[in-house]
Design a protein around this motif. Structure first.
Motif, PDB file in Angstrom:
ATOM      1  N   THR A  76       0.830  -1.204   0.000  1.00 29.88           N
ATOM      2  CA  THR A  76       0.000   0.000   0.000  1.00 29.88           C
ATOM      3  C   THR A  76       0.865   1.255   0.000  1.00 29.88           C
ATOM      4  N   LYS A  77       1.942   1.230   0.803  1.00 28.63           N
ATOM      5  CA  LYS A  77       2.862   2.366   0.856  1.00 28.63           C
ATOM      6  C   LYS A  77       3.533   2.583  -0.499  1.00 28.63           C
ATOM      7  N   ALA A  78       3.993   1.492  -1.112  1.00 26.56           N
ATOM      8  CA  ALA A  78       4.660   1.607  -2.401  1.00 26.56           C
ATOM      9  C   ALA A  78       3.702   2.117  -3.473  1.00 26.56           C
ATOM     10  N   ILE A  79       2.478   1.628  -3.483  1.00 22.78           N
ATOM     11  CA  ILE A  79       1.494   2.063  -4.468  1.00 22.78           C
ATOM     12  C   ILE A  79       1.222   3.557  -4.315  1.00 22.78           C
ATOM     13  N   ALA A  80       1.147   4.025  -3.059  1.00 21.83           N
ATOM     14  CA  ALA A  80       0.927   5.448  -2.800  1.00 21.83           C
ATOM     15  C   ALA A  80       2.083   6.295  -3.340  1.00 21.83           C
ATOM     16  N   LEU A 112       4.588   3.371  -7.184  1.00 19.14           N
ATOM     17  CA  LEU A 112       5.299   2.154  -7.597  1.00 19.14           C
ATOM     18  C   LEU A 112       4.291   1.049  -7.894  1.00 19.14           C
ATOM     19  N   TRP A 113       3.743   1.082  -9.061  1.00 21.10           N
ATOM     20  CA  TRP A 113       2.741   0.118  -9.477  1.00 21.10           C
ATOM     21  C   TRP A 113       2.873  -0.117 -10.982  1.00 21.10           C
ATOM     22  N   PRO A 114       2.730  -1.341 -11.433  1.00 23.13           N
ATOM     23  CA  PRO A 114       2.442  -2.586 -10.720  1.00 23.13           C
ATOM     24  C   PRO A 114       3.601  -3.032  -9.802  1.00 23.13           C
ATOM     25  N   LEU A 115       3.249  -3.784  -8.781  1.00 21.60           N
ATOM     26  CA  LEU A 115       4.211  -4.258  -7.787  1.00 21.60           C
ATOM     27  C   LEU A 115       4.112  -5.768  -7.671  1.00 21.60           C
ATOM     28  N   ALA A 116       5.255  -6.432  -7.686  1.00 21.59           N
ATOM     29  CA  ALA A 116       5.285  -7.893  -7.582  1.00 21.59           C
ATOM     30  C   ALA A 116       6.066  -8.332  -6.350  1.00 21.59           C
ATOM     31  N   GLY A 117       5.620  -9.388  -5.731  1.00 19.19           N
ATOM     32  CA  GLY A 117       6.380 -10.063  -4.687  1.00 19.19           C
ATOM     33  C   GLY A 117       7.080 -11.263  -5.298  1.00 19.19           C
ATOM     34  N   VAL A 118       8.303 -11.534  -4.864  1.00 17.32           N
ATOM     35  CA  VAL A 118       9.103 -12.627  -5.431  1.00 17.32           C
ATOM     36  C   VAL A 118       9.705 -13.471  -4.315  1.00 17.32           C
ATOM     37  N   ASP A 119       9.659 -14.768  -4.476  1.00 13.74           N
ATOM     38  CA  ASP A 119      10.318 -15.681  -3.542  1.00 13.74           C
ATOM     39  C   ASP A 119      10.715 -16.945  -4.281  1.00 13.74           C
ATOM     40  N   GLU A 120      11.593 -17.712  -3.664  1.00 14.42           N
ATOM     41  CA  GLU A 120      12.060 -18.965  -4.256  1.00 14.42           C
ATOM     42  C   GLU A 120      11.925 -20.104  -3.263  1.00 14.42           C
ATOM     43  N   ALA A 158       8.808 -17.721  -7.901  1.00  8.76           N
ATOM     44  CA  ALA A 158       7.519 -17.203  -8.343  1.00  8.76           C
ATOM     45  C   ALA A 158       7.486 -15.701  -8.133  1.00  8.76           C
ATOM     46  N   ALA A 159       6.781 -15.023  -9.011  1.00  5.77           N
ATOM     47  CA  ALA A 159       6.519 -13.592  -8.896  1.00  5.77           C
ATOM     48  C   ALA A 159       5.014 -13.399  -8.974  1.00  5.77           C
ATOM     49  N   VAL A 160       4.459 -12.635  -8.041  1.00  2.50           N
ATOM     50  CA  VAL A 160       3.005 -12.477  -7.969  1.00  2.50           C
ATOM     51  C   VAL A 160       2.650 -11.003  -7.839  1.00  2.50           C
ATOM     52  N   VAL A 161       1.738 -10.558  -8.690  1.00  2.00           N
ATOM     53  CA  VAL A 161       1.149  -9.224  -8.571  1.00  2.00           C
ATOM     54  C   VAL A 161      -0.262  -9.414  -8.021  1.00  2.00           C
ATOM     55  N   LEU A 162      -0.449  -9.105  -6.753  1.00  2.66           N
ATOM     56  CA  LEU A 162      -1.758  -9.247  -6.137  1.00  2.66           C
ATOM     57  C   LEU A 162      -2.667  -8.082  -6.525  1.00  2.66           C
ATOM     58  N   ASP A 163      -3.950  -8.352  -6.581  1.00  5.02           N
ATOM     59  CA  ASP A 163      -4.947  -7.307  -6.771  1.00  5.02           C
ATOM     60  C   ASP A 163      -5.173  -6.626  -5.419  1.00  5.02           C
ATOM     61  N   PRO A 164      -4.865  -5.333  -5.295  1.00  7.75           N
ATOM     62  CA  PRO A 164      -5.046  -4.665  -3.995  1.00  7.75           C
ATOM     63  C   PRO A 164      -6.468  -4.761  -3.458  1.00  7.75           C
ATOM     64  N   GLN A 165      -7.428  -4.968  -4.339  1.00  8.56           N
ATOM     65  CA  GLN A 165      -8.826  -5.066  -3.919  1.00  8.56           C
ATOM     66  C   GLN A 165      -9.220  -6.478  -3.505  1.00  8.56           C
ATOM     67  N   THR A 166      -8.371  -7.455  -3.800  1.00  9.48           N
ATOM     68  CA  THR A 166      -8.732  -8.860  -3.534  1.00  9.48           C
ATOM     69  C   THR A 166      -7.509  -9.620  -3.039  1.00  9.48           C
TER      70      THR A 166
END
Length: 203
Positions: free
Chosen positions: A9-13, A16-24, A37-45
């Motif tokens: 939420t802070k980054a989007i403000a 910085l969007w789209p934003l992806a989380g990455v982990d292995e 994997a890299a995932v772009v979550l829907d901020p609304q869901t």
């Protein structure tokens, strides 16, 4: 405690969007790929209950995997093979898998949050977060996707190489797995640069 969406939420403000989380998943095993994997979550869901995949039961991981697949705006999954791990080392192979996962996103990110302290070099800005898979929802989602994906890959490899029991330990160096390597030698999916394979067999 489950991961939250506050950092996103802070980054989007900040634009910085789209934003992806990455982990292995899979740095430590003696066999199989490292999967990112890299995932772009829907901020609304944002699915409820996201957490480090290691803190979840297999059944709960599968439930959350389905929710992520249904609600995420984009998911990228990639791997580096055992042969690539042997060729370039596990650190470089992990970074390679992460880069591939980000490149596989249908929604190219402007910013990436990565679990750990060693982010890959990307075309966009990236920030590493130690323990991020238990704190940050997007990274937790990536952790779950990577874990479920890799476990499924290892189960398929178990049907091809049943002597090693990959579906039981996902390639980690359990006593049963080490005994199987001693009894049968390694298979093509083993990491020949890892002990106890290193120095005993060659790829």
């Amino acid at each position: 405690m489950t991961a939250h969406f506050h950092r996103e939420t802070k980054a989007i403000a900040e634009g910085l969007w789209p934003l992806a989380g990455v982990d292995e998943v899979g740095r430590g095993p003696l066999a199989g790929p490292v999967v990112a994997a890299a995932v772009v979550l829907d901020p609304q869901t944002v699915p409820e209950g996201l957490d480090d995949s290691k803190n979840l039961t297999p059944a709960r991981r599968d439930e959350l995997f389905a929710l992520i697949a249904e609600s995420a705006l984009a998911i990228g999954v990639a791997s580096a093979t055992a042969a690539e791990i042997d060729a370039i080392n596990i650190r470089q192979a992990t970074l390679l898998a992460m880069r591939r996962a980000v490149a596989a996103l249908a929604l190219p990110p402007a910013f990436v949050l990565v679990d750990g302290n060693d982010p890959p070099t990307l075309a966009c800005a990236a920030e590493s977060v130690i323990g991020g898979d238990a704190q940050i929802a997007s990274i937790a989602a990536a952790s779950i996707v990577a874990k479920v994906t890799r476990d499924a890959m290892m189960a398929r490899l178990c049907t091809r190489y049943p002597a090693y029991g990959f579906s039981l330990h996902a390639g980690y160096g359990t006593p049963r797995h080490r005994a199987a390597i001693q009894a049968h030698g390694p298979c093509p999916e083993h990491r020949y640069s890892f002990a106890p394979v290193k120095g005993v067999w060659r790829r």
